[in-house]
Structures are given as structure tokens and as C-alpha cells.
Design a protein around this motif. Structure first.
Motif, PDB file in Angstrom:
ATOM      1  N   TYR A   7      72.647  22.425  55.260  1.00 33.94           N
ATOM      2  CA  TYR A   7      74.151  22.113  55.963  1.00 33.94           C
ATOM      3  C   TYR A   7      74.518  20.791  55.160  1.00 33.94           C
ATOM      4  CZ  TYR A   7      77.718  21.066  59.268  1.00 33.94           C
ATOM      5  OH  TYR A   7      78.977  20.741  60.133  1.00 33.94           O
ATOM      6  N   SER A   8      75.368  20.535  54.583  1.00 29.21           N
ATOM      7  CA  SER A   8      76.057  19.194  54.122  1.00 29.21           C
ATOM      8  C   SER A   8      77.287  19.244  54.300  1.00 29.21           C
ATOM      9  CB  SER A   8      75.706  19.377  52.468  1.00 29.21           C
ATOM     10  OG  SER A   8      76.377  20.075  51.832  1.00 29.21           O
ATOM     11  N   LEU A   9      78.046  17.892  54.115  1.00 30.63           N
ATOM     12  CA  LEU A   9      79.428  17.400  54.037  1.00 30.63           C
ATOM     13  C   LEU A   9      80.030  17.305  52.710  1.00 30.63           C
ATOM     14  CD1 LEU A   9      79.449  15.635  57.361  1.00 30.63           C
ATOM     15  CD2 LEU A   9      79.805  18.066  57.357  1.00 30.63           C
ATOM     16  N   ASP A  10      81.252  17.550  52.568  1.00 30.34           N
ATOM     17  CA  ASP A  10      81.816  17.030  51.084  1.00 30.34           C
ATOM     18  C   ASP A  10      83.414  16.537  51.820  1.00 30.34           C
ATOM     19  OD1 ASP A  10      83.163  16.534  48.961  1.00 30.34           O
ATOM     20  OD2 ASP A  10      82.697  18.520  48.050  1.00 30.34           O
ATOM     21  N   ASN A  11      83.300  15.278  52.137  1.00 32.09           N
ATOM     22  CA  ASN A  11      84.619  14.703  52.795  1.00 32.09           C
ATOM     23  C   ASN A  11      84.869  15.636  54.115  1.00 32.09           C
ATOM     24  OD1 ASN A  11      84.644  13.005  51.095  1.00 32.09           O
ATOM     25  ND2 ASN A  11      85.457  14.085  49.548  1.00 32.09           N
ATOM     26  N   GLU A  12      86.178  16.318  54.048  1.00 32.47           N
ATOM     27  CA  GLU A  12      86.646  17.224  55.046  1.00 32.47           C
ATOM     28  C   GLU A  12      86.032  18.619  55.208  1.00 32.47           C
ATOM     29  OE1 GLU A  12      89.819  17.822  52.019  1.00 32.47           O
ATOM     30  OE2 GLU A  12      88.114  16.639  52.261  1.00 32.47           O
ATOM     31  N   LEU A  13      85.246  18.939  54.256  1.00 34.77           N
ATOM     32  CA  LEU A  13      84.427  20.271  54.165  1.00 34.77           C
ATOM     33  C   LEU A  13      82.964  20.406  54.890  1.00 34.77           C
ATOM     34  CD1 LEU A  13      85.691  21.181  50.564  1.00 34.77           C
ATOM     35  CD2 LEU A  13      86.961  21.667  52.815  1.00 34.77           C
ATOM     36  N   ALA A  14      82.706  21.336  55.593  1.00 34.84           N
ATOM     37  CA  ALA A  14      81.450  21.706  55.681  1.00 34.84           C
ATOM     38  C   ALA A  14      80.882  22.449  54.856  1.00 34.84           C
ATOM     39  CB  ALA A  14      81.209  21.892  57.338  1.00 34.84           C
ATOM     40  N   LEU A  15      79.760  22.432  54.292  1.00 38.37           N
ATOM     41  CA  LEU A  15      79.378  23.344  53.293  1.00 38.37           C
ATOM     42  C   LEU A  15      77.874  24.104  53.945  1.00 38.37           C
ATOM     43  CD1 LEU A  15      79.498  21.362  50.056  1.00 38.37           C
ATOM     44  CD2 LEU A  15      81.101  22.684  51.289  1.00 38.37           C
ATOM     45  N   ILE A  16      78.113  25.426  54.283  1.00 36.87           N
ATOM     46  CA  ILE A  16      76.728  26.190  54.974  1.00 36.87           C
ATOM     47  C   ILE A  16      76.273  26.903  53.882  1.00 36.87           C
ATOM     48  CG2 ILE A  16      76.156  27.504  56.734  1.00 36.87           C
ATOM     49  CD1 ILE A  16      78.689  26.880  58.502  1.00 36.87           C
ATOM     50  N   GLY A  17      75.153  26.280  53.470  1.00 42.51           N
ATOM     51  CA  GLY A  17      74.343  27.145  52.334  1.00 42.51           C
ATOM     52  C   GLY A  17      73.227  28.112  53.080  1.00 42.51           C
ATOM     53  N   LEU A  18      73.576  29.256  52.913  1.00 40.99           N
ATOM     54  CA  LEU A  18      72.380  30.131  53.409  1.00 40.99           C
ATOM     55  C   LEU A  18      71.157  30.021  52.405  1.00 40.99           C
ATOM     56  CD1 LEU A  18      74.555  33.443  53.865  1.00 40.99           C
ATOM     57  CD2 LEU A  18      74.150  31.379  55.416  1.00 40.99           C
ATOM     58  N   SER A  19      69.778  29.951  53.029  1.00 46.09           N
ATOM     59  CA  SER A  19      68.880  29.719  52.107  1.00 46.09           C
ATOM     60  C   SER A  19      67.542  30.267  52.746  1.00 46.09           C
ATOM     61  CB  SER A  19      68.601  27.916  52.312  1.00 46.09           C
ATOM     62  OG  SER A  19      67.612  27.608  51.423  1.00 46.09           O
ATOM     63  N   ARG A  20      67.686  31.523  52.863  1.00 43.93           N
ATOM     64  CA  ARG A  20      66.857  32.330  53.168  1.00 43.93           C
ATOM     65  C   ARG A  20      65.955  33.368  52.020  1.00 43.93           C
ATOM     66  NH1 ARG A  20      65.786  37.653  57.167  1.00 43.93           N
ATOM     67  NH2 ARG A  20      63.385  37.471  57.207  1.00 43.93           N
ATOM     68  N   ALA A  21      65.165  32.857  51.245  1.00 40.27           N
ATOM     69  CA  ALA A  21      64.891  33.518  50.123  1.00 40.27           C
ATOM     70  C   ALA A  21      64.233  34.998  50.551  1.00 40.27           C
ATOM     71  CB  ALA A  21      63.579  32.748  49.383  1.00 40.27           C
ATOM     72  N   PRO A  22      64.406  35.987  49.675  1.00 38.94           N
ATOM     73  CA  PRO A  22      64.929  35.826  48.318  1.00 38.94           C
ATOM     74  C   PRO A  22      66.595  36.277  48.340  1.00 38.94           C
ATOM     75  CG  PRO A  22      63.696  37.979  48.569  1.00 38.94           C
ATOM     76  CD  PRO A  22      63.605  37.397  49.839  1.00 38.94           C
ATOM     77  N   VAL A  23      67.023  36.941  49.332  1.00 40.52           N
ATOM     78  CA  VAL A  23      68.516  37.348  48.894  1.00 40.52           C
ATOM     79  C   VAL A  23      69.186  37.110  50.283  1.00 40.52           C
ATOM     80  CG1 VAL A  23      67.857  39.268  47.408  1.00 40.52           C
ATOM     81  CG2 VAL A  23      67.597  39.691  49.995  1.00 40.52           C
ATOM     82  N   ASN A  24      68.721  36.349  51.113  1.00 40.47           N
ATOM     83  CA  ASN A  24      69.528  35.678  52.336  1.00 40.47           C
ATOM     84  C   ASN A  24      69.626  37.013  53.474  1.00 40.47           C
ATOM     85  OD1 ASN A  24      69.947  33.105  52.272  1.00 40.47           O
ATOM     86  ND2 ASN A  24      71.200  33.343  50.773  1.00 40.47           N
ATOM     87  N   ALA A  25      68.739  37.592  53.560  1.00 44.40           N
ATOM     88  CA  ALA A  25      68.833  38.877  54.454  1.00 44.40           C
ATOM     89  C   ALA A  25      69.020  38.175  55.940  1.00 44.40           C
ATOM     90  CB  ALA A  25      67.461  39.676  54.385  1.00 44.40           C
ATOM     91  N   LEU A  26      69.928  38.885  56.458  1.00 47.29           N
ATOM     92  CA  LEU A  26      70.601  38.164  57.912  1.00 47.29           C
ATOM     93  C   LEU A  26      69.669  38.569  59.062  1.00 47.29           C
ATOM     94  CD1 LEU A  26      74.386  38.816  57.276  1.00 47.29           C
ATOM     95  CD2 LEU A  26      72.983  36.684  57.576  1.00 47.29           C
ATOM     96  N   GLY A  27      68.414  38.180  59.063  1.00 41.97           N
ATOM     97  CA  GLY A  27      67.389  38.251  60.139  1.00 41.97           C
ATOM     98  C   GLY A  27      67.874  37.434  61.258  1.00 41.97           C
ATOM     99  N   HIS A  28      66.855  37.591  62.375  1.00 42.78           N
ATOM    100  CA  HIS A  28      67.609  36.904  63.764  1.00 42.78           C
ATOM    101  C   HIS A  28      67.410  35.599  63.490  1.00 42.78           C
ATOM    102  CE1 HIS A  28      66.240  35.517  67.893  1.00 42.78           C
ATOM    103  NE2 HIS A  28      67.728  35.591  67.799  1.00 42.78           N
ATOM    104  N   ALA A  29      66.506  34.844  62.572  1.00 49.34           N
ATOM    105  CA  ALA A  29      66.312  33.470  62.377  1.00 49.34           C
ATOM    106  C   ALA A  29      67.648  32.941  61.798  1.00 49.34           C
ATOM    107  CB  ALA A  29      64.891  33.034  61.795  1.00 49.34           C
ATOM    108  N   LEU A  30      67.911  33.496  60.769  1.00 47.33           N
ATOM    109  CA  LEU A  30      69.131  33.231  59.849  1.00 47.33           C
ATOM    110  C   LEU A  30      70.471  33.432  60.712  1.00 47.33           C
ATOM    111  CD1 LEU A  30      70.387  31.960  57.295  1.00 47.33           C
ATOM    112  CD2 LEU A  30      70.295  34.251  56.396  1.00 47.33           C
ATOM    113  N   ARG A  31      70.614  34.296  61.541  1.00 49.15           N
ATOM    114  CA  ARG A  31      71.740  34.432  62.333  1.00 49.15           C
ATOM    115  C   ARG A  31      71.724  33.312  63.435  1.00 49.15           C
ATOM    116  NH1 ARG A  31      69.533  39.611  62.939  1.00 49.15           N
ATOM    117  NH2 ARG A  31      69.516  39.392  65.194  1.00 49.15           N
ATOM    118  N   LEU A  32      70.765  33.013  63.831  1.00 48.61           N
ATOM    119  CA  LEU A  32      70.481  31.828  64.891  1.00 48.61           C
ATOM    120  C   LEU A  32      71.075  30.607  64.146  1.00 48.61           C
ATOM    121  CD1 LEU A  32      67.321  32.308  66.875  1.00 48.61           C
ATOM    122  CD2 LEU A  32      69.776  32.034  68.109  1.00 48.61           C
TER     123      LEU A  32
END
Length: 703
Positions: A7-32
Motif C-alpha cells: 500500500y503506497s500513496l502517489d499524491n492524491e492516488l492510493a496504490l494497492i499492490g496485490l502481493s501474494r506470490a506466485p499469481v495473486n490467488a484471491l485466498g481469504h487472507a488476501l481478500r481481508l
């Protein structure tokens, strides 16, 4: 705060980078964490827009299939509810799709108001391949974005779209100049939206997706397509979900989609397809073969035999840029083989799958020769000659003399003993079986036959190379027919015996195709060649002498020169590709039954099903018990990928679990008793099946 989100900020933008290797599968922890990051950005008054992307990873490959059926899959927040929350964002959200957005990943991207993709991105909804439908808004949002017909095509094919096609359809709003520039251009896109005062959720191009459809569209669509679906439930459920999208508000559609998804997920068909999904991921794991084991380099391949099989094998390697030497005995055969390869490539070019330049590049990698000496520098040599032990041993003895030390020597045998072949060399550790299935340039299955002396690095190299050429490698031990053809023998034996007892070829084949097999076993032998079947049975003659009825009708057809489709007559009569029943075959069966003293009777469809399928299953269980196959899933992969067993039944052994192991065992015992001497000879339950049932087990496992 976050472990799976950058999670980072670029002035007025919030950048939400999914970071669950290897392919960002949407498991419960990532959904939370995704929910928490979204809420943090939404609550921050300094944030005006949000960009969701894959942080040094693909955007998202979808739901975590390992969670299916478990508590984590339904744990709050569930993916459908999470995406409803994201879609209600008061701030514009841009999905920056790098690599892939598949299944739930594409549904996540569609929940965002805007989408930008890198040039090589792939976007799709492949749930149908697991007997499922999109369950987090895909069947409702996609028709509203690209129209009902295009959405149906994408959902029912399960095939991903490339970025250019996604842009053309309106699934993405723009394409970034490169993957490296994706995030920067996504941020620029978000700022453009803010400057223009764009709404958080733009109006859907197809707000009423049913409005453009002709009357009776869904009825007509079902009539056109249902024959292709062969009893599969998921396509009908997907069609129903899209119909709801065309007739009801989004909120109603999302609720109905959730119900249909649950129905699909609980179905035996989806459970079977998910079984195969995990079996495929297990197939490459071989005890004693460590991932760190150094592999042998394969820079040049040689194929002996330029016939249909040899040519198809050679194409696999040329397709990935590996030079291939193709050896034949005579110039005419070599020229014919190379011409056939070119013709195959030209067909692909006409279909738009290859450019003319690619065609010529692949042909340039193929070098024809009549001299074994030209194989001296090959790293891998694959023999694809006549299925005769004598011929193959001669070939391998020659290879032993001409090939360099460390070269892998492989046989494409479909039934013969790889250990006997290896024994005629001074390097049995370098010998392995690579059983390709015809047509070898198309069929995905590759049986990798490990001999008793095969070196671990030879096996590991073969498995990796198999994957590189687009195959599904499955390891087998050495026995007659390995996994697939050994199981084919009792399956075919019962079909041929049933002909003598009173069934017709058409009835037997119909029972099997009604189950979902691509073709019946008798039609298959007509296609492959009754002469081929006869020759394959030759090594078994001594053992089969105790049963004079064994494949007797097929032997008679062979003696008459009725080899199947190629001769116009086999079990059936052929006019081109059109097949007709043949009264002569029925008369021949009656005559042979009388000669053999077999009482003919009316055979039920159920008996055909049970005797053919139960003996197929029984042999598979025996193969597992002997250690020829490493696991039940490997056997199911062989039969679904190589023999046309329906994937939505999960393969023969998974199907046995669905039927119930006790039912299978009792059925074998019943027919064994009912069929007298024939039953006593052939219908012997596998000891492992008996042990499993006695122990009350419902799953097939050697452990």
C-alpha cells in the motif's frame, strides 16, 4: 500493517499492490487485506482515486482453488461481497492488468470502474473448465460491458482474450505502451479521470444487455450448442446466469449468480474437474527427484522414423526452437515425411495460428538424413519405428554405437518392455520410454516410462522437456502397455466378448458415448486400425490361448482384411467418414458364438457399462497397487487426456469413487459368478479394491 498488499500513496492516488506470490490467488487472507486497504483509501480524504495492480506479480489469477469446499472459501469477506463493496466505491478505481486477469481476477478488474492492460495481458473467465460458472459478478458485469453474445462466448469457451481483443470489445479502456510503463500509465489514467470529473462507475455500454438480442435468443442458442456440451451441467448454468443478466437488475442477477455458482460447485462434475486440476499439478512430483537435480541440456533432438508419429514428434521440438534431425531408411519416405510436416504447418498458417515466416523458421530447424552418423551430436534421440521388439532392439544397438555419451535414448513404444530395449545397450541408465499419442503434434498426453535402470536426471529432464513442448507428462513404470494401453486391454476385451454374447457394436459404442466418452471402444479400433490391434495382441498370444473367445471377432476381421476406416470395413461399413452398421459382423458374431459354445442372449445397457467400465477401473487399481502408476490421479489424467474419458467424470478411478467402491467390487463379483469359466478366468477383483472396501474406504489410494 499489510503482508499481502503493498500500500503506497502517489499524491492524491492510493496504490494497492496485490502481493501474494506466485499469481495473486484471491485466498481469504488476501481478500481481508484487500478489503482493509480499500477501506483505508476510501476513508482518507486526501485520496481521490485508487489504482489496483499486481506488485511485481501478475494482476490476479483468480480465486484460490485450494480453498474450495473449505471454511476459508466462504469466510468473510467472500469474494462476491468484497467485489460488490469495491464496485460501490465513491472514488474512481483503475485496475492495471499486468500479465493476467483470470476468473476472480477479471471479476476484480470489472468491479473497478476502469481498466488498463499491458500489451501481452490475458483476460478471461476459465471457470467452465472446472465445471463452474463465474461466481463473483462475472456473468452479470461482463454482458453489461461487452454485450451478451460476446460475454457468452468468453464464459462458455473459458479461453482468455488478448489485450487487443479486450480493447476492441470494451473490456479494457486502454492498453499501456509496455508492461514496464503499466503502473505509471495507470496512474496517469486515474489523474485524467479526476481532471475530467469522471464518475467512479461509468455507465455500462450495455446497461440492458438483452435489448440487442433477437427474440428467442437463449432458446435457439441452447438448441445450437447443447449437443456440444454432452451432458455437462455448467454450460447450462452459465447460460441461465447470462439470461438473468439480460432480464433482471444487477442486484437480482448477482444473487441468482451466487445460487447457480453454489449449484455448480456442489455438483459431481465440478468435483471431478477439480480433481483433475489438482492431479495435473501433482503429476510432475516424483519421489526421489529433487527440484535442484541438475538436468541434461537438450540442444538438439533426433527422431528415428519420419512417418505420421515421428513427424508429429519432430514438430513438437521445432515448435519451441530446438533443431531436429529426422532419420529414415529411404529417401522417398524421408521426403514424404518432411512434406507431411510442411502440410501440417501450412494448415496452421491458413488458420492464422502461424505466419509464413514462422512456418519457414520451423521447417528450417528440421534436417532430414539417411545416415545414423548424423545423430552423433544429438542430446536426445527418440525412436518412432515399427512396434516390434526385434526392430527396436536393432535400432537401440545402433544408437549405442553412434550416440555421444550422456545422450538420452528414448523409445516411443506403446506396449513393449523398455527394460528389454535398454538391455541391448551399454548405457541402460540413459534409456527411457516417451510414449506420445497420435497425432503427436496435437495430443497433450505423454507417458514417461521409467525403466529399472533409468537415471534420475534422465527422468527429470524428460519431465521438464515434456512440459516445454506443451505436453502433460505422466510417469509410468514398465509393464505391458504401461498405464493407458494396459487398462485398454480388459476394457476392450469385455466389449469384444459382449459381441459374442449378444450385444451389437452400435449398442456397445452407444453406451460408452452416452456416458461421455469421445467414441466407443469398437469405433476407436476401427479408427486406429484393426490390424494395429491384432499386432499389439501378438505378444499376448501364449497367455490368451486359455481363452479361445478372446477378441475372436476382431481376429476374424483382421484375417478378412477388414482393418477399419482405412479399408472401408471393420466393425462397421464406412462411406467416407459416414459409418453404417454391418449385418455381416452380426452374422459373424453369431457363428463364432455357436462354434465356441457361447449362449447368446439380450444384453442390457447396464451390463455393457458395468463390464467394460468395471474392468477398466479394476485394472487401474491393480496398476496403482503394483506401483506402475504413482497415484490414482495420474491414471485419471492418462485416460482423460489420452483416451477420451470424459473430464467431467474425473477419470476412471474418480468415477469409481463416485459410483462407490463397494458397488464396483460387488458388480465384478456378480459377473464373475454369472459368467462361469470366462468370469473365473478374467473377472478377478484387484486385491487393493478388496482391501479398500473391507476397510470401509471411499477413496482409491495405495496408502
Amino acid at each position: 500493517m499489510y503482508t499481502l498488499i503493498d500500500y503506497s500513496l502517489d499524491n492524491e492516488l492510493a496504490l494497492i499492490g496485490l502481493s501474494r506470490a506466485p499469481v495473486n490467488a484471491l485466498g481469504h487472507a488476501l481478500r481481508l487485506e484487500l478489503q482493509a486497504a480499500f477501506r483505508q483509501a476510501s476513508a482518507d480524504p486526501a485520496i481521490k482515486a485508487i489504482v489496483v495492480y499486481g506488485h511485481n506479480l501478475p494482476f490476479c489469477a483468480g480465486a484460490d482453488i485450494a480453498e474450495f469446499g473449505g471454511a476459508d472459501f466462504t469466510a468473510t469477506p467472500g469474494l462476491p461481497d468484497l467485489l460488490i463493496e469495491l464496485a460501490a466505491s465513491a472514488k474512481p478505481m483503475v485496475a492495471a492488468v499486468g500479465g493476467l486477469a483470470l476468473g476472480g481476477g477479471l471479476e476484480l478488474a470489472m468491479a473497478c470502474g476502469y481498466r488498463i492492460a499491458e500489451p501481452k495481458a490475458r483476460l478471461g473467465l476459465p471457470e467452465i473448465t472446472l465445471g463452474l460458472i463465474p461466481g463473483a459478478g462475472g456473468t452479470q458485469r461482463l454482458p453489461r460491458l461487452i454485450g451478451a453474445e460476446a460475454a457468452l462466448e468468453a464464459i462458455l469457451s473459458g479461453q482468455p482474450l488478448n489485450a487487443a481483443r479486450a480493447l476492441e470489445l470494451g473490456l479494457v479502456d486502454r492498453i499501456a505502451s509496455s508492461a514496464a510503463e503499466l503502473l505509471g500509465e495507470a496512474c496517469a489514467f486515474a489523474r485524467e479521470l479526476l481532471q475530467a470529473g469522471a464518475p467512479a462507475q461509468p455507465a455500462c455500454p450495455y446497461a440492458a444487455p438483452g435489448a440487442a438480442l433477437p427474440e428467442n435468443f437463449f432458446t435457439d442458442y441452447t438448441a445450437r450448442k447443447s449437443g456440444q456440451w454432452k451432458g455437462q451441467a455448467a454450460p447450462h448454468l452459465a447460460l441461465e446466469a447470462v439470461r438473468i443478466a439480460c432480464e433482471q437488475p444487477l442486484e437480482v442477477g448477482l444473487q441468482r449468480e451466487s445460487e447457480l455458482f453454489a449449484e455448480a460447485m456442489d455438483s459431481p462434475q465440478s468435483k471431478a474437474l477439480r480433481h483433475l486440476f489438482f492431479a495435473e499439478r501433482e503429476a510432475g512430483k516424483v519421489p526421489g527427484i529433487d527440484a535442484s537435480l541438475p538436468l541434461r541440456p537438450i540442444r538438439k533432438v533426433a527422431v528415428i522414423g519420419a512417418g505420421t508419429m515421428g513427424g508429429g514428434i519432430a514438430m513438437n521440438f521445432a515448435n519451441i526452437g530446438i533443431p531436429v534431425v529426422l532419420l529414415e531408411q529411404k529417401r522417398e519416405a524421408l521426403d514424404r515425411g518432411l512434406a507431411h510436416i510442411r502440410k501440417n504447418y501450412e494448415i496452421s498458417a491458413k488458420r492464422g495460428k502461424l505466419s509464413q515466416e514462422q512456418l519457414e523458421q520451423r521447417m528450417a530447424l528440421l534436417f532430414g538424413t539417411l545416415e545414423y552418423a548424423d545423430l552423433a551430436d544429438a542430446d536426445l534421440v527418440i525412436e518412432a519405428v515399427f512396434e516390434s521388439m526385434e526392430v527396436k532392439r536393432q535400432v537401440f544397438a545402433t544408437l549405442d554405437e553412434v550416440c555421444k555419451p550422456g545422450a538420452i535414448l528414448a523409445s516411443n513404444t506403446s506396449t513393449l518392455d523398455v527394460d528389454q530395449i535398454a538391455a541391448c545397450t551399454r548405457r541402460p541408465q540413459d534409456v527411457i520410454g516417451l510414449h506420445f499419442f497420435s497425432p503427436a503434434n496435437v495430443m497433450r498426453l505423454l507417458e514417461v516410462v521409467r525403466g529399472k535402470a533409468t537415471a534420475p536426471d534422465v527422468l527429470a529432464t524428460a519431465l521438464k522437456l515434456g512440459k516445454q513442448i506443451g505436453k502433460l507428462p505422466v510417469v509410468s513404470g514398465v509393464c505391458y502397455g504401461f498405464i493407458g494401453n494396459r487398462m485398454l486391454e480388459p476394457y476392450a476385451r469385455e466389449a469384444h466378448r459382449l459381441l459374442l454374447e449378444g450385444a451389437t457394436p452400435a449398442q456397445i459404442d452407444r453406451v460408452l458415448t452416452d456416458l461421455g466418452l469421445n467414441m466407443g471402444v469398437l469405433s476407436m479400433y476401427d479408427l486406429v486400425g484393426i490390424d494395429v490391434g491384432y499386432l499389439i495382441r501378438t505378444p499376448l498370444r501364449a497367455m490368451l490361448a486359455q481363452d479361445p473367445s478372446y477378441c475372436r471377432l476382431a481376429d476374424e476381421l483382421y484375417a478378412l482384411g477388414r482393418y477399419g476406416q482405412k479399408s472401408g470395413r471393420g466393425m462397421y461399413i464406412y462411406e467416407g467418414r459416414e459409418r453404417h452398421d454391418d449385418p455381416e459382423v452380426l452374422a459373424m458374431a453369431e457363428r463364432l458364438a455357436a462354434e465356441l459354445g457361447i449362449q447368446r442372449r439380450v444384453i442390457s445397457d447396464q451390463e455393457i457399462h458395468d463390464r467394460c467400465l468395471f474392468m477398466l477401473i479394476n485394472e487401474g487399481i491393480q496398476i496403482l497397487d503394483e506401483g506402475i502408476a504413482l497415484r490414482a490421479g495420474d491414471i485419471d489424467l492418462v485416460w482423460t487426456c489420452g483416451y477420451g474419458f470424459p473430464t467431467w467424470l474425473g477419470g476412471p478411478l474418480h468415477y469409481a469413487e463416485h459410483l462407490g467402491l463397494e458397488r464396483v467390487l460387488n458388480g465384478i463379483r456378480q459377473y464373475r459368478e454369472q459368467l462361469g469359466a470366462y468370469g473365473e478366468l478374467w473377472l478377478q477383483p484387484a486385491p487393493l479394491l478388496e482391501r479398500l472396501v473391507a476397510a470401509g474406504k471411499t477413496r482409491i489410494s495405495k496408502d
